[in-house]
Design an enzyme around this catalytic site. Structure first.
Site, short mmCIF file in Angstrom:
data_model
loop_
_atom_site.label_atom_id
_atom_site.label_comp_id
_atom_site.label_asym_id
_atom_site.label_seq_id
_atom_site.Cartn_x
_atom_site.Cartn_y
_atom_site.Cartn_z
N ALA A 169 0.81 -1.23 0.00
CA ALA A 169 0.00 0.00 0.00
C ALA A 169 0.84 1.27 0.00
O ALA A 169 0.36 2.33 -0.39
CB ALA A 169 -0.95 -0.02 1.20
N ALA A 170 2.11 1.17 0.43
CA ALA A 170 2.97 2.37 0.43
C ALA A 170 3.74 2.51 -0.88
O ALA A 170 4.53 3.44 -1.05
CB ALA A 170 3.94 2.34 1.60
N GLY A 171 3.52 1.60 -1.82
CA GLY A 171 4.23 1.66 -3.10
C GLY A 171 3.53 2.58 -4.08
O GLY A 171 2.54 3.26 -3.74
N GLN A 172 4.07 2.60 -5.30
CA GLN A 172 3.54 3.49 -6.35
C GLN A 172 2.09 3.21 -6.69
O GLN A 172 1.28 4.11 -6.78
CB GLN A 172 4.30 3.23 -7.64
CG GLN A 172 5.68 3.70 -7.74
CD GLN A 172 5.95 3.76 -9.23
OE1 GLN A 172 5.80 4.81 -9.84
NE2 GLN A 172 6.29 2.63 -9.82
N ARG A 187 9.28 -10.02 -16.45
CA ARG A 187 8.43 -10.24 -15.28
C ARG A 187 8.68 -11.63 -14.70
O ARG A 187 8.66 -11.82 -13.48
CB ARG A 187 6.96 -10.10 -15.65
CG ARG A 187 6.58 -8.71 -16.16
CD ARG A 187 5.10 -8.66 -16.45
NE ARG A 187 4.66 -7.45 -17.10
CZ ARG A 187 4.51 -7.35 -18.44
NH1 ARG A 187 4.77 -8.36 -19.23
NH2 ARG A 187 4.07 -6.21 -18.94
N ASN A 214 9.45 -12.87 -5.97
CA ASN A 214 8.12 -12.51 -5.46
C ASN A 214 7.25 -13.70 -5.09
O ASN A 214 6.35 -13.58 -4.25
CB ASN A 214 7.37 -11.66 -6.49
CG ASN A 214 7.92 -10.25 -6.59
OD1 ASN A 214 8.51 -9.74 -5.63
ND2 ASN A 214 7.74 -9.61 -7.73
N GLY A 222 0.77 -7.89 -8.35
CA GLY A 222 2.22 -8.07 -8.29
C GLY A 222 2.69 -9.12 -9.27
O GLY A 222 2.08 -10.19 -9.40
N ASN A 223 3.78 -8.84 -9.96
CA ASN A 223 4.28 -9.73 -11.02
C ASN A 223 5.21 -10.83 -10.54
O ASN A 223 5.89 -10.64 -9.54
CB ASN A 223 5.03 -8.89 -12.06
CG ASN A 223 4.07 -8.24 -13.03
OD1 ASN A 223 3.13 -8.86 -13.48
ND2 ASN A 223 4.32 -6.97 -13.34
N ASP A 225 -3.79 -4.70 -19.74
CA ASP A 225 -3.50 -5.08 -21.12
C ASP A 225 -4.73 -4.85 -22.01
O ASP A 225 -4.61 -4.40 -23.14
CB ASP A 225 -3.08 -6.55 -21.17
CG ASP A 225 -1.99 -6.84 -20.13
OD1 ASP A 225 -0.95 -6.18 -20.21
OD2 ASP A 225 -2.21 -7.68 -19.25
N HIS A 236 -0.02 -12.48 -18.23
CA HIS A 236 0.34 -11.07 -18.27
C HIS A 236 1.86 -11.01 -18.50
O HIS A 236 2.65 -10.89 -17.57
CB HIS A 236 -0.06 -10.38 -16.95
CG HIS A 236 0.45 -8.97 -16.85
ND1 HIS A 236 0.03 -7.97 -17.69
CD2 HIS A 236 1.36 -8.40 -16.02
CE1 HIS A 236 0.65 -6.85 -17.39
NE2 HIS A 236 1.48 -7.08 -16.38
#
Ligand code: NAD
Ligand code: LMR
Length: 331
Positions: A11-14, A103, A110, A135-136, A163, A191
């Site tokens: 939540a604090a990311g871009q 990715r 990840n 998230g990738n 996409d 993706h």
């Protein structure tokens, strides 16, 4: 006022920053629903979420409910209706001296995040919870999460709406049309650069989009390449991966599940394959989807698939099978 409990990781990311106001403002869940936000971050940055909470409060949304911060997914996932799993590392950055180019290179980095998060959601979120992995590599992360969630009444998805939006934008530019003229856009598969945006089954004013465009050269070279490589083009131009458009696509996906899909349209997301279109069962695969009036999501059936499309669908299937074998130890 009705309430909905929404969990956002990273939540604090871009993407998180672009997402939170749109979840809380009433735009996504409607003006009569209070949105309680459970924000999740890694312990090192969880304190930053207090800044997000203060900003949300300062927006003055009538629809904002509680805003809580967590670094423990088990605590965060109690009674969750909707989970947006954004938290993870983007490509384009350098780790241990190696630039992360694709990715899929993020699988080992990840993938592990989603074992614990899946288990927490499976045990603690609501029985009818919907979970969107952003998230990738999103499809295989969702596969890992749903395997560990082990809760068949919950719905796991991976995001391909970005996409689909990219594909619509390219077609609108090419044909000088409004985006709203383009319906039924499907992104088949992963993706990743093997995704297959399908213009045969997409429609422009009720006609097949490929027929309307009538330029197979453009479709098979420019269009395909631009859509498949758009994420990289944005990283190259911006120095960071897409965030506003990614958050927008996540909101589009949530909205697409909240009410019955219009008869002249469908939406695109990756869900657990049930064998439709000969895609092996158990992969998280991009399909054309509809939501019914009870909120149930199903795969649109019986679309014609040309030999060309079959080849593309088989290619992206193979990539997802390979990704699945690469993470066997996490499943
Ligand atoms: P970012 O680096 O700005 O933010 C990611 C955040 O996730 C960070 O704040 C980080 O602390 C947090 N995080 C990392 N591990 C976590 C964990 N275990 N639990 C909770 N939070 C955790 O990145 P971003 O630009 O917001 O992108 C996030 C992800 O979304 C990336 O993997 C990116 O590749 C992906 N993405 C996907 C799509 C798509 O269409 N599916 C589009 C754009 C970006
Ligand atoms: C995108 O498509 O923009 C994201 O998946 C980010 C990326 O790595 O391309």
């Amino acid at each position: 006022m009705k309430e909905i409990n929404v969990l956002v990781t990273g939540a604090a990311g871009q993407i998180g920053y672009a997402l939170l106001t749109r979840l809380a403002s009433g735009e996504t869940f409607g003006p009569d629903v209070k949105v309680n936000l459970n924000l999740v971050e890694v312990p090192q940055v969880v304190s930053r979420l207090e800044g997000s909470r203060m900003e949300l409060e300062d927006c003055g949304f009538n629809t904002l409910g509680t805003v809580k911060s967590f670094s423990d997914m088990n605590e965060a996932s109690g009674d969750i209706d909707w989970a947006l799993l954004v938290g993870s590392i983007p490509r384009g950055i350098t780790i241990n001296g190696k630039k992360i180019e694709e990715r899929a290179d993020l699988l080992k980095i990840n993938g592990g995040i989603f074992t614990e998060q899946g288990k927490a959601l499976g045990e603690n979120a609501k029985a009818d919870a919907k979970i969107l992995v952003v998230g990738n590599p999103a499809n295989t992360n969702a596969l890992i999460g749903s395997t560990h969630g082990n809760n068949a009444s919950q719905t796991w998805m991976a995001m391909t709406a970005l996409d689909a939006n990219r594909a619509k934008a390219q077609v609108a530019k090419k044909c000088d049309l409004e985006i709203s003229d383009i319906k039924k856009m499907t992104i088949w598969g992963n993706h990743s650069p093997t995704m297959y945006p399908d213009l045969d089954n997409a429609e422009i004013k009720g006609e097949s989009a490929s027929g309307w465009i009538n330029d197979q050269g453009w479709i098979e070279s420019d269009f395909l390449r631009i859509v498949q490589q758009r994420g990289k083009a944005i990283i190259d131009a911006r120095g960071a991966s897409s965030a506003t458009s990614a958050a927008n696509a996540a909101i589009d996906t949530v909205k697409a599940t909240l009410s019955e899909t219009h008869a002249d349209d469908w939406f695109s997301a990756a869900v657990l394959s049930d064998g439709s279109y000969n895609v092996p069962e158990g992969l998280i695969f991009g399909f054309p989807l509809k939501t019914d009036d009870n909120g149930k999501i199903s795969i649109v059936q019986d679309l014609p698939i040309s030999d060309y499309a079959r080849e593309k669908i088989d290619l992206t299937t193979k990539e997802l099978l390979d990704e699945r074998s690469d993470v066997q130890d996490l499943l």
